[in-house]
Design a protein around this motif. Structure first.
Motif, short mmCIF file in Angstrom:
data_model
loop_
_atom_site.label_atom_id
_atom_site.label_comp_id
_atom_site.label_asym_id
_atom_site.label_seq_id
_atom_site.Cartn_x
_atom_site.Cartn_y
_atom_site.Cartn_z
N LEU A 47 0.87 -1.14 0.00
CA LEU A 47 -0.05 -0.07 -0.02
C LEU A 47 0.98 1.39 -0.07
O LEU A 47 0.25 2.41 -0.14
N GLY A 48 2.11 1.15 0.13
CA GLY A 48 2.95 2.22 0.42
C GLY A 48 2.73 3.20 1.53
O GLY A 48 3.05 4.26 1.57
N ILE A 49 2.67 2.33 2.42
CA ILE A 49 2.45 2.95 3.93
C ILE A 49 3.69 2.38 4.97
O ILE A 49 3.95 1.21 4.76
N ASP A 50 4.21 3.52 5.72
CA ASP A 50 4.98 2.99 6.88
C ASP A 50 4.19 2.18 7.88
O ASP A 50 3.45 2.98 8.58
N PRO A 51 4.47 0.91 8.06
CA PRO A 51 3.68 0.07 9.07
C PRO A 51 4.15 0.29 10.44
O PRO A 51 3.72 -0.32 11.29
N PHE A 52 5.15 1.17 10.74
CA PHE A 52 5.96 1.21 12.04
C PHE A 52 5.50 2.57 12.95
O PHE A 52 5.94 2.72 13.86
N SER A 53 5.10 3.59 11.89
CA SER A 53 4.99 4.99 12.51
C SER A 53 3.50 4.92 13.07
O SER A 53 2.60 4.28 12.68
N GLN A 54 3.10 6.03 13.67
CA GLN A 54 2.04 6.26 14.54
C GLN A 54 1.77 7.87 14.45
O GLN A 54 1.87 8.18 15.63
N PRO A 55 1.75 8.46 13.57
CA PRO A 55 1.85 10.07 13.37
C PRO A 55 0.79 10.73 13.89
O PRO A 55 1.17 11.78 14.50
N ASN A 56 -0.49 10.26 14.18
CA ASN A 56 -1.56 10.77 14.76
C ASN A 56 -1.84 10.55 16.24
O ASN A 56 -2.87 11.03 16.95
N VAL A 57 -0.94 9.53 16.74
CA VAL A 57 -1.34 9.06 18.03
C VAL A 57 -1.36 10.23 19.15
O VAL A 57 -1.86 10.06 20.01
N ALA A 58 -0.22 10.82 18.93
CA ALA A 58 0.05 11.79 20.03
C ALA A 58 -0.84 13.04 20.10
O ALA A 58 -0.97 13.82 21.01
N GLU A 59 -1.65 13.31 18.92
CA GLU A 59 -2.44 14.29 18.99
C GLU A 59 -3.66 14.45 19.98
O GLU A 59 -3.61 15.40 20.87
N SER A 60 -4.25 13.26 20.23
CA SER A 60 -5.23 13.51 21.35
C SER A 60 -4.61 13.58 22.58
O SER A 60 -5.14 13.96 23.64
N LYS A 61 -3.26 12.74 22.77
CA LYS A 61 -2.77 12.80 24.16
C LYS A 61 -2.19 14.35 24.49
O LYS A 61 -2.46 14.79 25.62
N GLU A 62 -1.85 15.00 23.49
CA GLU A 62 -1.45 16.60 23.81
C GLU A 62 -2.78 17.41 23.93
O GLU A 62 -2.88 18.20 25.02
N ASN A 63 -4.11 16.97 23.19
CA ASN A 63 -5.13 17.84 23.67
C ASN A 63 -5.50 17.32 24.99
O ASN A 63 -6.06 18.38 25.90
N THR A 64 -5.40 16.01 25.57
CA THR A 64 -5.66 15.54 26.92
C THR A 64 -4.86 16.70 27.90
O THR A 64 -5.51 17.36 28.73
N GLY A 65 -3.64 16.69 27.50
CA GLY A 65 -2.87 17.32 28.56
C GLY A 65 -3.17 18.83 28.53
O GLY A 65 -2.99 19.39 29.68
N GLU A 66 -3.53 19.36 27.53
CA GLU A 66 -4.01 20.94 27.53
C GLU A 66 -5.07 21.15 28.37
O GLU A 66 -5.38 21.88 29.04
N LEU A 67 -6.20 19.95 28.20
CA LEU A 67 -7.32 20.01 28.84
C LEU A 67 -7.05 20.00 30.50
O LEU A 67 -7.76 20.82 31.25
N LEU A 68 -6.32 19.04 30.85
CA LEU A 68 -5.89 18.75 32.24
C LEU A 68 -5.60 20.03 32.81
O LEU A 68 -5.54 20.34 33.97
#
Length: 542
Positions: A334-355
């Protein structure tokens, strides 16, 4: 016993055969088996260089067995027979599959729900051994569990150093703090990503403590390993080519069935592996678990020991390795990097800002239907009439190639508290549990659409399908469910409770999803029991 991959779909078999031919011509089987990090392109090479250790785990993880055996012997000698695992994503899903398949008890904490955590705390604390598993060493949920258990042990007059085992990567902040606290520390292979870690210390340590035969897992994986460098009779190559070629041909909704399998729960582990590995750059494969096939054109049915367009049979340890290999191959197709997770941190960062805010910005409900508050924006200009109307409009909003996902930030064991008549049959008890279980909503809504309906428990899905939701094709419709907390739990050393963290995680992910312009609605149950009952009734009426 090895793994076999068979086809019951001529068109798919032809597509897979063509893909295998291309992969073989490009030298992929031998290159992947030898750990070549260039297979997914220059952009993926830096990550792949440090993420291919899973290929040799059937051999290298054997070095852990003596240490694990000593740990198991000590736990048994001290009658520590209640094994609790605090871990998220890859640190919990594989041990859950291993132990349920082996029919040995393991309490998994992959939640921030206060009720579910309290259940574990109040269950045989005097005989509890806690495995704290975090690759990064900084996972918020797992850190909270550790802090809560440390306090509980001390309050009970128990030295946490006698009860806590830490599994982490070398050099993580958790390793150093655990050593200072005197905890038993078992280090995992740092060249193995979380979702590929089933056969590493993350999968083996809690499973062995619970009573599973982890040596057998490694033996079964080792038996299939030599096949993965071959150009013919290579189950990982055949499966990966089928997954990738089918998705490239438009069949990117992967329905995984395991009705006849002795392996219990493997689709949940596959769901994380496939979704987080492929759901990025606007592409990906969406695993659909616990659902019946709809027969739509973009669906691919894979059976685990049961018939499908593709059928995969074999023992658990070998299945782990073959599915990991197949995922890497599908990424190549599929032409995809199967080892990265570029969007996982987004919700974590949002959570930290909310807290960091004094009050969580929950907003104003657009509808209140009994014990259910509705937040967010619905398609259409008119306000919803009732909860049934909300559900109908969400279903109508699913694109022709899209899906609906339900994300429940609730106690996934609470349904078992549902009352049933004295002397009730097992069928009657099951009916009572089903009537109190948010998971039932998935099936109810699935009967009203041909499109896939998936279900995930929050925040656990944030470490799996959450990547696909944000990084994959932007054709999802999202339904969150949160609930009022009656008996919250303080997180020692942190300025928040579990309940506040749980709600912040939901709001943080809601923000990340809404930013992408997809329909995103949150249902808040002001009374959890009555709220689930009202929600299921509304789904029947919709």
């Amino acid at each position: 016993m090895s793994v076999s991959v068979t086809f019951d779909d001529e068109n798919l078999a032809e597509l897979a055969s063509e893909a295998v031919g291309r992969l073989v011509a490009e030298g992929v089987p031998a290159a992947l088996a030898s750990g070549d990090p260039t297979l997914w392109g220059p952009g993926a090479e830096p990550e792949a260089t440090v993420r291919l250790g899973w290929l040799t785990l059937p051999l290298t993880s054997r070095e852990l067995l003596p240490e694990i055996e000593k740990l198991v012997e000590r736990a048994r000698a001290e009658n520590l027979n209640h094994v609790v695992l605090a871990g998220m994503g890859g640190s919990s899903l594989a041990p859950e599959v291993i132990t349920t398949s082996a029919d040995v008890p393991l309490t998994v904490l992959d939640t921030t729900d206060p009720g579910q955590v309290r259940r574990a705390l109040e269950d045989r604390l005097e005989s509890t051994i806690l495995v704290v598993a975090s690759k990064s060493g900084g996972t918020a949920e797992t850190d909270s569990h550790r802090r809560i258990y440390e306090k509980a042990f001390r309050d009970a007059g128990i030295d946490p150093a006698d009860r806590i085992v830490v599994v982490t990567d070398p050099g993580s902040p958790l390793e150093q703090s655990a050593i200072e606290a005197g905890y038993t520390v078992i280090l995992a292979d740092p060249t193995v990503g979380g979702r590929y870690s089933a056969l590493s210390a993350f999968g083996l340590v809690p499973s062995a403590l619970a009573g599973a035969d982890v040596k057998e897992l490694l033996d079964d994986a080792a038996a299939v390993q030599p096949l993965l460098s071959q150009t013919e009779g290579n189950p990982g190559l055949d499966l990966g080519a089928a997954l990738g070629a089918a998705a490239a041909d438009g069949r990117d909704k992967l329905v995984i069935e395991d009705d006849l399998s002795e392996i219990n729960g493997l689709p949940d582990w596959i769901e994380q592996l496939i979704a987080e590995s492929t759901g990025k750059s606007g592409k990906g494969i969406l695993p659909v678990v616990g659902a019946d096939p709809s027969g739509v054109d973009d669906e691919l049915v894979v059976g685990i020991d049961t018939d499908g367009a593709v059928t995969v049979t074999g023992p658990l340890g070998a299945q782990f390795l073959v599915w990991e290999y197949a995922t890497a191959v599908a990424g190549r197709v599929l032409g995809i990097d199967p080892f990265s997770q570029p969007n996982v941190a987004e919700s974590k960062e949002n959570t930290g800002e909310l807290l960091d805010q004094a009050e969580l910005p929950v907003g104003t409900p657009i509808l209140v239907d009994g014990p259910v508050e509705v937040y967010g924006e619905l398609p259409g200009s008119e306000a919803p009439e009732d909860l049934s109307d909300v559900l109908t409009r969400l279903l109508d909003a699913i694109p022709e190639d899209g899906y609906l996902t339900i994300m429940a930030y609730l106690d996934r064991e609470a349904a078992f508290d549902a009352p049933y008549p004295e002397g009730a049959s097992f069928e009657e008890m099951t009916d009572a549990w089903s009537g109190a279980d948010p998971v039932t909503l998935r099936g109810q809504l699935a009967t009203r659409t041909e499109r896939p309906v998936t279900f995930g428990w929050g925040p656990r899905f944030l470490h799996s399908t959450g990547q696909y939701h944000k990084g994959g094709p932007q054709n999802g419709v999202f339904l969150q469910i949160t609930g009022a907390v009656e008996d919250d739990i303080e997180v020692p050393g942190k300025p928040y409770t579990l309940g506040r963290l749980q709600l912040a995680q939901a709001l943080g992910d809601q923000g990340a999803l809404a930013k992408r312009g997809r329909p995103t609605v949150r249902l808040h149950l002001t009374d959890r029991v009555a709220g689930v009952e009202r929600l299921l009734a509304a789904a029947r009426q919709a």
